[in-house]
Design a protein around this motif. Structure first.
Motif, PDB file in Angstrom:
ATOM      1  N   THR A  57     -36.094  31.824   0.578  1.00 65.06           N
ATOM      2  CA  THR A  57     -35.147  30.789   1.249  1.00 65.06           C
ATOM      3  C   THR A  57     -36.647  30.465   2.092  1.00 65.06           C
ATOM      4  N   TYR A  58     -36.401  29.193   3.377  1.00 65.67           N
ATOM      5  CA  TYR A  58     -37.050  28.611   3.965  1.00 65.67           C
ATOM      6  C   TYR A  58     -36.556  27.971   4.471  1.00 65.67           C
ATOM      7  N   TYR A  59     -37.034  27.659   6.171  1.00 66.44           N
ATOM      8  CA  TYR A  59     -36.389  27.205   7.380  1.00 66.44           C
ATOM      9  C   TYR A  59     -37.634  26.344   8.195  1.00 66.44           C
ATOM     10  N   THR A  60     -36.731  25.522   8.800  1.00 69.98           N
ATOM     11  CA  THR A  60     -37.672  24.542   9.591  1.00 69.98           C
ATOM     12  C   THR A  60     -37.685  25.262  10.283  1.00 69.98           C
ATOM     13  N   ASP A  61     -38.867  24.981  11.349  1.00 72.98           N
ATOM     14  CA  ASP A  61     -39.809  26.002  12.037  1.00 72.98           C
ATOM     15  C   ASP A  61     -38.895  26.217  13.475  1.00 72.98           C
ATOM     16  N   SER A  62     -38.188  25.065  14.081  1.00 70.93           N
ATOM     17  CA  SER A  62     -37.142  25.310  15.249  1.00 70.93           C
ATOM     18  C   SER A  62     -35.948  25.867  14.882  1.00 70.93           C
ATOM     19  N   VAL A  63     -35.775  26.569  13.596  1.00 72.65           N
ATOM     20  CA  VAL A  63     -34.285  27.195  13.042  1.00 72.65           C
ATOM     21  C   VAL A  63     -34.589  28.669  12.978  1.00 72.65           C
ATOM     22  N   LYS A  64     -36.310  29.386  13.127  1.00 75.79           N
ATOM     23  CA  LYS A  64     -36.775  30.250  12.194  1.00 75.79           C
ATOM     24  C   LYS A  64     -36.228  31.477  13.568  1.00 75.79           C
ATOM     25  N   GLY A  65     -35.525  31.964  13.356  1.00 71.07           N
ATOM     26  CA  GLY A  65     -34.799  33.503  13.920  1.00 71.07           C
ATOM     27  C   GLY A  65     -33.300  33.127  14.367  1.00 71.07           C
ATOM     28  N   ARG A  66     -33.172  32.111  14.028  1.00 78.44           N
ATOM     29  CA  ARG A  66     -31.318  31.733  14.403  1.00 78.44           C
ATOM     30  C   ARG A  66     -30.842  31.845  13.491  1.00 78.44           C
ATOM     31  N   PHE A  67     -31.086  31.291  12.455  1.00 73.72           N
ATOM     32  CA  PHE A  67     -30.470  30.018  11.053  1.00 73.72           C
ATOM     33  C   PHE A  67     -30.471  31.253   9.782  1.00 73.72           C
ATOM     34  N   THR A  68     -29.403  31.555   9.204  1.00 73.18           N
ATOM     35  CA  THR A  68     -30.381  32.227   8.129  1.00 73.18           C
ATOM     36  C   THR A  68     -29.217  31.840   6.639  1.00 73.18           C
ATOM     37  N   ILE A  69     -29.716  30.627   5.518  1.00 74.84           N
ATOM     38  CA  ILE A  69     -29.107  30.176   4.447  1.00 74.84           C
ATOM     39  C   ILE A  69     -29.072  31.206   3.180  1.00 74.84           C
ATOM     40  N   SER A  70     -28.060  31.828   2.440  1.00 75.92           N
ATOM     41  CA  SER A  70     -27.631  32.670   1.673  1.00 75.92           C
ATOM     42  C   SER A  70     -26.588  31.965   1.126  1.00 75.92           C
ATOM     43  N   ARG A  71     -26.440  32.538  -0.332  1.00 79.56           N
ATOM     44  CA  ARG A  71     -25.642  31.686  -1.293  1.00 79.56           C
ATOM     45  C   ARG A  71     -24.972  32.860  -1.875  1.00 79.56           C
ATOM     46  N   ASP A  72     -23.755  32.651  -2.366  1.00 78.24           N
ATOM     47  CA  ASP A  72     -22.988  33.473  -3.630  1.00 78.24           C
ATOM     48  C   ASP A  72     -22.578  32.803  -4.962  1.00 78.24           C
ATOM     49  N   ASN A  73     -23.209  32.799  -5.955  1.00 79.45           N
ATOM     50  CA  ASN A  73     -23.419  31.918  -7.176  1.00 79.45           C
ATOM     51  C   ASN A  73     -21.977  32.147  -7.934  1.00 79.45           C
ATOM     52  N   ALA A  74     -21.199  33.870  -7.121  1.00 81.36           N
ATOM     53  CA  ALA A  74     -19.919  33.670  -8.163  1.00 81.36           C
ATOM     54  C   ALA A  74     -19.122  33.212  -7.400  1.00 81.36           C
ATOM     55  N   LYS A  75     -18.918  32.538  -5.929  1.00 80.74           N
ATOM     56  CA  LYS A  75     -18.547  31.310  -5.814  1.00 80.74           C
ATOM     57  C   LYS A  75     -19.074  30.240  -5.456  1.00 80.74           C
ATOM     58  N   ASN A  76     -20.088  29.298  -6.067  1.00 84.14           N
ATOM     59  CA  ASN A  76     -20.536  28.549  -5.708  1.00 84.14           C
ATOM     60  C   ASN A  76     -20.357  27.761  -4.394  1.00 84.14           C
ATOM     61  N   THR A  77     -20.919  28.824  -3.768  1.00 78.48           N
ATOM     62  CA  THR A  77     -20.903  28.504  -2.242  1.00 78.48           C
ATOM     63  C   THR A  77     -22.294  29.325  -1.713  1.00 78.48           C
ATOM     64  N   VAL A  78     -22.283  28.025  -0.494  1.00 78.07           N
ATOM     65  CA  VAL A  78     -23.636  28.401   0.082  1.00 78.07           C
ATOM     66  C   VAL A  78     -23.058  28.723   1.280  1.00 78.07           C
ATOM     67  N   TYR A  79     -24.018  29.481   2.568  1.00 78.21           N
ATOM     68  CA  TYR A  79     -23.647  29.654   3.457  1.00 78.21           C
ATOM     69  C   TYR A  79     -24.735  28.887   4.640  1.00 78.21           C
ATOM     70  N   LEU A  80     -24.511  28.662   5.748  1.00 79.55           N
ATOM     71  CA  LEU A  80     -25.851  28.861   6.557  1.00 79.55           C
ATOM     72  C   LEU A  80     -24.973  28.762   8.294  1.00 79.55           C
ATOM     73  N   GLN A  81     -25.403  30.657   8.643  1.00 75.93           N
ATOM     74  CA  GLN A  81     -25.297  30.842   9.752  1.00 75.93           C
ATOM     75  C   GLN A  81     -25.691  30.627  10.551  1.00 75.93           C
ATOM     76  N   MET A  82     -25.573  30.157  11.652  1.00 73.32           N
ATOM     77  CA  MET A  82     -26.179  29.593  12.846  1.00 73.32           C
ATOM     78  C   MET A  82     -25.679  30.995  14.112  1.00 73.32           C
ATOM     79  N   ASN A  83     -26.752  31.404  14.438  1.00 73.36           N
ATOM     80  CA  ASN A  83     -26.520  32.045  16.160  1.00 73.36           C
ATOM     81  C   ASN A  83     -27.492  31.539  17.361  1.00 73.36           C
ATOM     82  N   SER A  84     -27.226  31.707  18.287  1.00 71.50           N
ATOM     83  CA  SER A  84     -28.238  31.416  19.588  1.00 71.50           C
ATOM     84  C   SER A  84     -28.242  29.675  19.580  1.00 71.50           C
ATOM     85  N   LEU A  85     -27.276  28.950  19.222  1.00 66.19           N
ATOM     86  CA  LEU A  85     -27.280  27.704  19.167  1.00 66.19           C
ATOM     87  C   LEU A  85     -27.706  27.121  20.047  1.00 66.19           C
ATOM     88  N   LYS A  86     -28.012  25.812  20.755  1.00 68.97           N
ATOM     89  CA  LYS A  86     -28.575  25.549  21.664  1.00 68.97           C
ATOM     90  C   LYS A  86     -28.130  23.535  22.047  1.00 68.97           C
TER      91      LYS A  86
END
Length: 128
Positions: A57-86
């Motif tokens: 995975t990789y991220y733009t600098d402004s979201v590193k440590g706050r956002f997490t991208i993940s995927r579930d290939n069995a569900k054909n779905t990608v996620y973006l967990q966003m914490n400490s939103l500004k």
């Protein structure tokens, strides 16, 4: 090809949201996936990308440590967990798919044409 993003909404600063993107019409596990965003009056920018198998995975600098991208290939779905939103995270977020993970790095040189598939966006509004 359909990339259907969901999960956007209004949240207070410091809060969290999880975006989901359900893909259809593509071989999901054969595509890297990524998220972009476009704030009002600004150009669209890269946020995060994940490789086909999810091992890189990789991220733009402004979201590193706050956002997490993940995927579930069995569900054909990608996620973006966003914490400490500004408030500056306020934007329309777009889900994308590309046959080459490296194309996400090329976006800054070649723009949106570097990415194979774009979905409709979902609006995230962060209030101060």
């Amino acid at each position: 090809v359909q990339l259907q993003a969901s999960g956007g909404g209004l949240v207070q600063a410091g809060g969290s949201l999880r975006l989901s993107c359900a893909a259809s019409g593509i071989g999901f596990s054969y595509h890297a996936m990524g998220w972009f965003r476009q704030a009002p009056g600004k150009e669209r920018e890269f946020v995060a990308a994940i490789s086909r198998g999810g091992d890189s995975t990789y991220y733009t600098d402004s979201v590193k440590g706050r956002f997490t991208i993940s995927r579930d290939n069995a569900k054909n779905t990608v996620y973006l967990q966003m914490n400490s939103l500004k408030p500056e995270d306020t934007a329309v977020y777009y889900c994308t798919a590309d046959r080459r993970y490296s194309d996400y790095g090329d976006h800054k040189y070649y723009g949106d044409s570097a990415i194979d598939y774009w979905g409709q966006g979902t609006l995230v509004t962060v209030s101060s």
